[in-house]
Design an enzyme around this catalytic site. Structure first.
Site, PDB file in Angstrom:
ATOM      1  N   TYR A  12      34.203 -38.298 -94.654  1.00 23.12           N
ATOM      2  CA  TYR A  12      35.509 -38.539 -95.282  1.00 23.12           C
ATOM      3  C   TYR A  12      36.295 -39.462 -94.351  1.00 23.12           C
ATOM      4  CZ  TYR A  12      39.833 -37.028 -97.717  1.00 23.12           C
ATOM      5  OH  TYR A  12      41.003 -36.977 -98.428  1.00 23.12           O
TER       6      TYR A  12
ATOM      7  N   ARG B 261      42.515 -50.167-104.086  1.00 20.38           N
ATOM      8  CA  ARG B 261      43.324 -49.819-102.901  1.00 20.38           C
ATOM      9  C   ARG B 261      42.622 -48.688-102.159  1.00 20.38           C
ATOM     10  NH1 ARG B 261      44.527 -45.668-100.802  1.00 20.38           N
ATOM     11  NH2 ARG B 261      46.151 -44.665-102.016  1.00 20.38           N
TER      12      ARG B 261
ATOM     13  N   LYS C 260      35.302 -37.645-101.687  1.00 18.48           N
ATOM     14  CA  LYS C 260      36.248 -36.649-102.216  1.00 18.48           C
ATOM     15  C   LYS C 260      35.475 -35.498-102.857  1.00 18.48           C
ATOM     16  CE  LYS C 260      40.288 -38.828-101.517  1.00 18.48           C
ATOM     17  NZ  LYS C 260      41.514 -38.305-100.928  1.00 18.48           N
TER      18      LYS C 260
ATOM     19  N   GLU D  78      41.716 -41.877-108.178  1.00 16.78           N
ATOM     20  CA  GLU D  78      41.828 -42.077-106.736  1.00 16.78           C
ATOM     21  C   GLU D  78      41.822 -43.547-106.358  1.00 16.78           C
ATOM     22  OE1 GLU D  78      41.861 -39.180-104.525  1.00 16.78           O
ATOM     23  OE2 GLU D  78      42.621 -40.741-103.190  1.00 16.78           O
ATOM     24  N   ASP D  79      42.734 -43.906-105.501  1.00 19.91           N
ATOM     25  CA  ASP D  79      42.742 -45.220-104.849  1.00 19.91           C
ATOM     26  C   ASP D  79      42.785 -46.400-105.824  1.00 19.91           C
ATOM     27  OD1 ASP D  79      42.868 -43.728-102.572  1.00 19.91           O
ATOM     28  OD2 ASP D  79      41.103 -44.603-101.611  1.00 19.91           O
TER      29      ASP D  79
ATOM     30  N   ASP E 264      45.480 -38.160-107.330  1.00 22.37           N
ATOM     31  CA  ASP E 264      45.489 -37.514-106.019  1.00 22.37           C
ATOM     32  C   ASP E 264      46.441 -38.211-105.038  1.00 22.37           C
ATOM     33  OD1 ASP E 264      44.538 -35.786-103.952  1.00 22.37           O
ATOM     34  OD2 ASP E 264      43.225 -37.399-103.260  1.00 22.37           O
ATOM     35  N   ASP E 265      46.482 -39.546-105.065  1.00 20.52           N
ATOM     36  CA  ASP E 265      47.340 -40.278-104.115  1.00 20.52           C
ATOM     37  C   ASP E 265      48.810 -40.002-104.391  1.00 20.52           C
ATOM     38  OD1 ASP E 265      45.285 -41.817-102.648  1.00 20.52           O
ATOM     39  OD2 ASP E 265      44.864 -42.549-104.659  1.00 20.52           O
TER      40      ASP E 265
ATOM     41  N   ASN F  81      46.075 -44.248 -93.805  1.00 15.09           N
ATOM     42  CA  ASN F  81      44.670 -44.157 -93.411  1.00 15.09           C
ATOM     43  C   ASN F  81      44.000 -45.521 -93.528  1.00 15.09           C
ATOM     44  OD1 ASN F  81      44.815 -41.293 -93.182  1.00 15.09           O
ATOM     45  ND2 ASN F  81      44.710 -41.126 -95.391  1.00 15.09           N
TER      46      ASN F  81
ATOM     47  N   ASN G  28      46.751 -34.490 -95.022  1.00 14.35           N
ATOM     48  CA  ASN G  28      45.867 -35.275 -95.889  1.00 14.35           C
ATOM     49  C   ASN G  28      45.684 -34.488 -97.179  1.00 14.35           C
ATOM     50  OD1 ASN G  28      43.171 -36.148 -97.025  1.00 14.35           O
ATOM     51  ND2 ASN G  28      43.339 -37.570 -95.311  1.00 14.35           N
TER      52      ASN G  28
HETATM   53  N1  LIG Z   1      47.524 -38.846 -95.826  1.00 11.27           N
HETATM   54  C1  LIG Z   1      47.213 -38.872 -97.101  1.00 11.27           C
HETATM   55  O1  LIG Z   1      46.771 -37.868 -97.684  1.00 11.27           O
HETATM   56  C2  LIG Z   1      47.411 -40.128 -97.889  1.00 11.27           C
HETATM   57  C3  LIG Z   1      47.410 -40.062 -99.283  1.00 11.27           C
HETATM   58  C4  LIG Z   1      47.618 -41.222-100.031  1.00 11.27           C
HETATM   59  C5  LIG Z   1      47.780 -42.426 -99.378  1.00 11.27           C
HETATM   60  N2  LIG Z   1      47.748 -42.456 -98.028  1.00 11.27           N
HETATM   61  C6  LIG Z   1      47.868 -43.745 -97.309  1.00 11.27           C
HETATM   62  O2  LIG Z   1      49.109 -44.336 -97.606  1.00 11.27           O
HETATM   63  C7  LIG Z   1      48.969 -45.734 -97.649  1.00 11.27           C
HETATM   64  C8  LIG Z   1      49.593 -46.256 -98.934  1.00 11.27           C
HETATM   65  O3  LIG Z   1      48.955 -45.713-100.064  1.00 11.27           O
HETATM   66  P1  LIG Z   1      49.578 -45.945-101.525  1.00 11.27           P
HETATM   67  O4  LIG Z   1      48.623 -45.369-102.508  1.00 11.27           O
HETATM   68  O5  LIG Z   1      50.971 -45.497-101.585  1.00 11.27           O
HETATM   69  O6  LIG Z   1      49.496 -47.541-101.609  1.00 11.27           O
HETATM   70  P2  LIG Z   1      50.373 -48.516-102.498  1.00 11.27           P
HETATM   71  O7  LIG Z   1      49.691 -49.825-102.451  1.00 11.27           O
HETATM   72  O8  LIG Z   1      50.663 -47.892-103.817  1.00 11.27           O
HETATM   73  O9  LIG Z   1      51.756 -48.615-101.697  1.00 11.27           O
HETATM   74  C9  LIG Z   1      51.897 -49.217-100.445  1.00 11.27           C
HETATM   75  C10 LIG Z   1      53.381 -49.438-100.203  1.00 11.27           C
HETATM   76  O10 LIG Z   1      53.551 -49.869 -98.860  1.00 11.27           O
HETATM   77  C11 LIG Z   1      54.451 -50.960 -98.846  1.00 11.27           C
HETATM   78  N3  LIG Z   1      54.258 -51.792 -97.661  1.00 11.27           N
HETATM   79  C12 LIG Z   1      53.264 -52.683 -97.413  1.00 11.27           C
HETATM   80  N4  LIG Z   1      53.515 -53.314 -96.240  1.00 11.27           N
HETATM   81  C13 LIG Z   1      54.655 -52.799 -95.757  1.00 11.27           C
HETATM   82  C14 LIG Z   1      55.441 -53.067 -94.620  1.00 11.27           C
HETATM   83  N5  LIG Z   1      55.065 -53.975 -93.716  1.00 11.27           N
HETATM   84  N6  LIG Z   1      56.576 -52.372 -94.444  1.00 11.27           N
HETATM   85  C15 LIG Z   1      56.962 -51.446 -95.342  1.00 11.27           C
HETATM   86  N7  LIG Z   1      56.275 -51.156 -96.453  1.00 11.27           N
HETATM   87  C16 LIG Z   1      55.130 -51.832 -96.650  1.00 11.27           C
HETATM   88  C17 LIG Z   1      54.149 -51.692-100.148  1.00 11.27           C
HETATM   89  O11 LIG Z   1      55.224 -52.557-100.479  1.00 11.27           O
HETATM   90  C18 LIG Z   1      54.012 -50.510-101.087  1.00 11.27           C
HETATM   91  O12 LIG Z   1      55.261 -50.074-101.528  1.00 11.27           O
HETATM   92  C19 LIG Z   1      47.486 -46.035 -97.484  1.00 11.27           C
HETATM   93  O13 LIG Z   1      47.227 -46.405 -96.159  1.00 11.27           O
HETATM   94  C20 LIG Z   1      46.816 -44.726 -97.766  1.00 11.27           C
HETATM   95  O14 LIG Z   1      45.635 -44.555 -97.007  1.00 11.27           O
HETATM   96  C21 LIG Z   1      47.572 -41.344 -97.265  1.00 11.27           C
HETATM   97  O1  LIG Z   2      41.410 -40.492 -98.618  1.00  6.38           O
HETATM   98  C1  LIG Z   2      42.223 -40.003 -97.814  1.00  6.38           C
HETATM   99  O2  LIG Z   2      41.889 -39.675 -96.649  1.00  6.38           O
HETATM  100  C2  LIG Z   2      43.627 -39.691 -98.219  1.00  6.38           C
HETATM  101  C3  LIG Z   2      44.196 -40.528 -99.281  1.00  6.38           C
HETATM  102  O3  LIG Z   2      43.686 -40.241-100.540  1.00  6.38           O
HETATM  103  C4  LIG Z   2      44.199 -42.005 -99.013  1.00  6.38           C
HETATM  104  O4  LIG Z   2      44.061 -42.771 -99.961  1.00  6.38           O
HETATM  105  O5  LIG Z   2      44.402 -42.389 -97.857  1.00  6.38           O
HETATM  106 MN   LIG Z   3      43.369 -41.891-101.785  1.00 12.92          MN
END
Ligand SMILES: NC(=O)c1ccc[n+]([C@@H]2O[C@H](COP(=O)([O-])OP(=O)(O)OC[C@H]3O[C@@H](n4cnc5c(N)ncnc54)[C@H](O)[C@@H]3O)[C@@H](O)[C@H]2O)c1
Ligand SMILES: O=C(O)C[C@H](O)C(=O)O
Ligand SMILES: [Mn+2]
Length: 576
Positions: free
Chosen positions: A124, A177, A195, A266-267, A289-290, A431, A475
């Site tokens: 993962y 993404r 996942k 997802e993603d 999930d996101d 991530n 996460n």
């Molecule tokens: N920890 C977790 O469980 C978890 C879950 C989902 C997503 N994430 C992480 O969160 C991140 C975003 O995921 P998402 O699905 O929301 O993506 P997304 O593409 O929907 O959103 C990304 C956002 O970040 C903004 N962004 C990009 N560059 C930026 C900058 N320099 N300054 C400020 N904002 C900026 C974009 O404008 C957008 O609003 C990814 O890295 C993903 O791995 C983590």
């Molecule tokens: O896949 C992960 O580790 C968490 C989340 O779904 C992500 O998109 O970053």
């Molecule tokens: Mn994800």
């Protein structure tokens, strides 16, 4: 394609799916198996490798195909761990684990369940990110389905294969993404596979009830398009009405094939994720999930922090860096917590500052989605909207990073926040590890070790005040396996937002910080099985409350949840 080669225990009642094992311990039982010889060894769900007994080798024509030794699952696990240890990198270990998964699923899941803390980062996040980037190099044999745009007319026929009759949960991506790594095209398949292996490892959902799917609608990743070895459809991404029609065709086909399936998105890109969820959430049992899983785990971690000092979320000031799927999803669930605490919507919204790559979201900015518009500030006219200025002025107590961009939580930002806040809550959730907004070590140094830190990817423990402190991993892996278990156990027809709130509260109830002031916000990943059961139970009670499943008694809910749990142990085979 092989099919119907084994019998299952009958369902315990109603629409519960057939299971092989009952309860948390495997029942010593015999499985009737029709396959033999090479076909049996080639079936990852049935193959036992050297663990076939000598009687089974007689009955299933395995002599000669296997070397003479007979091994136990324990011996196989030991041997696999030794081999993994000797491999040079996490990526090499990922590739080997995937090979094990495709050849002997029982052994693969025995490894994962017994050594989850060591295995999780390999199958993962973060290693799965590199696996997606290099998917064309490591693709070996079929797992799941690649449904490509040019073959859309055959989609229904592909799904019709009887090999998929038992599917109860699907994870689907279009690879646009992938974590913070952007568009990985068909290589995004690594994510649904990863996942779903957590659905089995953490929630005990039988692997043959799971199906990973990539919707290959092209890629705009130039490196992939120019790579002669790229395994996907070499074409720019399909957009607009054609994309929407493809998604529509997919959902209709899924619903027709498996009317009760749980469909996990997802993603997907920020532009597609929320609209797809809104379009389908009232049509079938589905969630993103996101958006929703991430919201629940983040809310659980924050509720745990608040509970530790009898605080209320409605008194916190939250900066969300990143206004995409995760950012808006988290903010919406946190807003609901504040409303539940008795805040007015106006007061609650005033507690949020949401920024994206163009700075603070302001009311009236063009192109905001509905979700973003809700959190856009109305009171920030003619003031600087960049991250640093906002942080200086708003006196945040909670800072959440879901931007996908490494290093945005700088020393200046963390020091600024620590000036006005005794225990700043700082969550760089992006991530994989290489895209985290900051490292826990830096945040602790810059906040004089006062911050409550939690990351999306795994980080090594910290040395705090002379003690070793585990870094929490906020996460969505803490939520989706249990939520999936809830959906299968209850047969819920829809997934409500309040089920995610219940999941968050269920998870928060397990917070080590409740009983120990130096404890972590979340339980360790070694307890993900226990976590999944607690999340499943909390979400299931809420599903009942929301009327999206039959009104099972508490005992029935628990029994249905527990009866689904598959444990990776071999059972004896007899020939049909
Ligand atoms: N920890 C977790 O469980 C978890 C879950 C989902 C997503 N994430 C992480 O969160 C991140 C975003 O995921 P998402 O699905 O929301 O993506 P997304 O593409 O929907 O959103 C990304 C956002 O970040 C903004 N962004 C990009 N560059 C930026 C900058 N320099 N300054 C400020 N904002 C900026 C974009 O404008 C957008 O609003 C990814 O890295 C993903 O791995 C983590
Ligand atoms: O896949 C992960 O580790 C968490 C989340 O779904 C992500 O998109 O970053
Ligand atoms: Mn994800």
């Amino acid at each position: 394609m092989t099919q119907h080669m084994f019998f299952f225990l009958p369902a315990i009642s109603g629409e519960t799916a057939p299971t092989i094992f009952s309860g948390d311990k495997p029942m010593t039982r015999t499985l009737s198996v029709a396959l033999s010889g090479q076909d049996l060894l080639n079936h990852p769900f049935l193959n036992k490798g050297l663990a076939f007994s000598s009687e089974e080798r007689d009955a299933f024509e395995l002599h000669g195909l296997l070397p003479k030794a007979v091994q136990t699952l324990d011996q196989q696990v030991e041997a696999a761990l030794k081999f993994l240890d000797a491999l040079p990198s996490p990526f090499a270990r990922h590739v080997h684990l995937r090979e094990l998964q495709d050849t002997n699923e029982t052994l693969f899941y025995a490894l994962l369940t017994r050594k989850i803390d060591a295995m999780l980062p390999l199958v993962y996040t973060p290693t799965v990110g590199e696996a997606c980037q290099r998917f064309s190099e490591i693709w070996r044999r079929p797992r799941g389905l690649f449904l490509s745009y040019p073959e859309r007319e055959s989609m229904e026929d592909i799904l019709d294969n009887p090999a998929y009759d038992d599917v109860r949960v699907i994870v689907v991506t279009d690879g646009e993404r992938i974590l913070g790594l952007g568009d990985q095209g068909a290589g995004g398949m690594g994510i649904p596979i990863g996942k779903l292996s957590l659905y089995t490892t953490c929630a005990g959902i039988s692997p043959d009830q799971t199906l990973p799917i990539v919707l290959d609608t092209g890629t705009n990743n130039q490196d992939l398009l120019q790579n002669p070895a790229y395994i996907g459809w070499r074409h720019e991404r399909v957009r607009g009405a054609e994309y929407d029609a493809f998604i529509e065709r997919f959902v209709t086909a899924v619903q027709t094939r498996w009317p009760h399936v749980a469909l996990h998105w997802e993603d997907f890109s920020g532009a597609n994720a929320a609209p797809i969820l809104e379009r389908y959430r009232d049509r079938l049992c589905t969630f993103n999930d996101d958006i929703q899983g991430t919201a629940a785990v983040t809310t659980a971690a924050i509720l745990s922090a608040n509970a530790a000092h009898d605080g209320k979320l409605k008194d916190e000031t939250i900066v969300m860096l990143g206004a995409g799927s995760a950012g808006v999803g988290i903010a919406k669930l946190l807003l609901q917590v504040m409303l539940d605490e008795g805040a007015s919507e106006e007061d609650a919204l005033a507690r949020f500052y949401m920024l994206d790559q163009d700075g603070l979201l302001l009311d009236g900015r063009e192109g905001l989605t509905d979700g973003q518009a809700l959190f856009a500030r109305k009171d920030w006219k003619d003031r600087p909207t960049d991250f640093e200025s906002v942080m200086r002025e708003c006196k945040a107590s909670i800072l959440i990073g879901v931007s996908g961009v490494k290093g945005l939580f700088t020393e200046t930002i963390v020091r600024e926040m620590s000036k006005t806040c005794k225990r700043p809550i700082i969550f760089p959730l992006s991530n994989p590890t290489s895209h985290s907004e900051a490292t826990p070590e830096d945040i602790m140094a810059w906040s004089d070790e006062r911050a409550l830190v939690s990351t999306g990817s795994p980080f090594p423990p910290l040395d705090l005040h002379g003690r070793t402190h585990r870094v929490d991993q906020t996460n969505n892996a803490y939520i989706f396996p249990g939520l999936g278990l809830c959906l299968l156990a209850t047969g819920a027809t829809r997934v409500t937002d309040s089920m995610f709130m219940a999941a968050a509260r269920g998870l928060a109830s397990l917070s080590p910080l409740r009983s120990n002031p130096d404890g972590n916000l979340l339980p360790p990943v070694t307890q993900l099985r226990k976590v999944a059961l607690a999340v499943a139970e909390a979400a299931a009670r809420q599903a009942r409350e929301d009327g999206v499943c039959p009104s099972f008694s508490d005992d029935e809910l628990l029994e249905r949840i527990q009866s689904l749990v598959w444990t990776p142990e071999y059972c004896a085979y007899e020939k049909i």
